[in-house]
Design an enzyme around this catalytic site. Sequence first.
Site, PDB file in Angstrom:
ATOM      1  N   LEU A 101       0.867  -1.166   0.000  1.00 40.98           N
ATOM      2  CA  LEU A 101       0.000   0.000   0.000  1.00 40.98           C
ATOM      3  C   LEU A 101       0.909   1.223   0.000  1.00 40.98           C
ATOM      4  CD1 LEU A 101      -2.674  -0.979   2.704  1.00 40.98           C
ATOM      5  CD2 LEU A 101      -2.894  -1.107   0.215  1.00 40.98           C
ATOM      6  N   ASP A 102       0.502   2.264  -0.706  1.00 41.74           N
ATOM      7  CA  ASP A 102       1.298   3.481  -0.740  1.00 41.74           C
ATOM      8  C   ASP A 102       1.503   4.019   0.676  1.00 41.74           C
ATOM      9  OD1 ASP A 102       1.365   3.312  -3.477  1.00 41.74           O
ATOM     10  OD2 ASP A 102      -0.268   4.748  -3.789  1.00 41.74           O
ATOM     11  N   LYS A 103       2.523   4.824   0.846  1.00 37.27           N
ATOM     12  CA  LYS A 103       2.868   5.359   2.165  1.00 37.27           C
ATOM     13  C   LYS A 103       1.703   6.102   2.794  1.00 37.27           C
ATOM     14  CE  LYS A 103       6.611   7.919   4.450  1.00 37.27           C
ATOM     15  NZ  LYS A 103       7.871   8.685   4.241  1.00 37.27           N
ATOM     16  N   HIS A 183       0.306   2.856  -7.924  1.00 37.04           N
ATOM     17  CA  HIS A 183      -0.613   3.993  -7.736  1.00 37.04           C
ATOM     18  C   HIS A 183      -1.898   3.810  -8.542  1.00 37.04           C
ATOM     19  CE1 HIS A 183       2.350   5.977  -5.427  1.00 37.04           C
ATOM     20  NE2 HIS A 183       3.034   6.561  -6.389  1.00 37.04           N
TER      21      HIS A 183
END
Length: 232
Positions: A101-103, A183
């Site tokens: 998962l993105d930051k 993304h």
Amino acid sequence: MRLDKFLCEMKMGSRSQVKAFVRQGLVTVNGTVVKSADIKVNEFTDAICFHGDKIQYRQFVYYMMNKPQGVVSATQDNTAQTVVSLLGNCQREDIFPVGRLDKDTTGLLLLTNDGELAHRMLSPKRHVDKTYRVVAAHPLTEEEIFQLEQGVDIGDDEPAMPAKVEVLDERIVLLTIQEGRFHQVKRMLRAVNNSVLELERVTFGPLRLDANLKPGEYRELTSEEIAQCGNC
């Protein structure tokens, strides 16, 4: 496996602590007290006891985490805290996050050391559903929803696969996809002239984010959840 590594993985203490336990004669292997922490043991067949209690080796471990913002989905990072570091005493050298998962993305993350199960969950051929709660910059129009459900061009060689959109509020939707491109959700919203303000993953295959888990908290998967993941 080295005895000290085995004891650490079974949460008997830190590397220095378990070495001290061994020197104190608190550990037996097949009924014999051992005084050297670097001896080799067979974690599957040897009877290893601590304080007289037999330690049952667990080959695979599975954790559901509610990933908080600002933490990276990695085993190690030079600049930011990792999801593995949040496991505290449950850390093992072989644990890794299944996918990423993105930051700035929150929500459901699976951590394990079971490579085969991870492959099944991530394989593009298996089309495992992933549902995200998306807070959009502006309400999604019927046309935007239609485009997302048909599959939009996100700048790759192929368009994103058709998504499923469920409207919860004028700017909040549940978006279900079957891919895990870089993304991807953010790029899908940009493709329909919108953008993501908040992003939280709420399901991953058969797993649903435990509502009792606060950001940064985790729990072990149940045997039923493990079996369901294995059947993906």
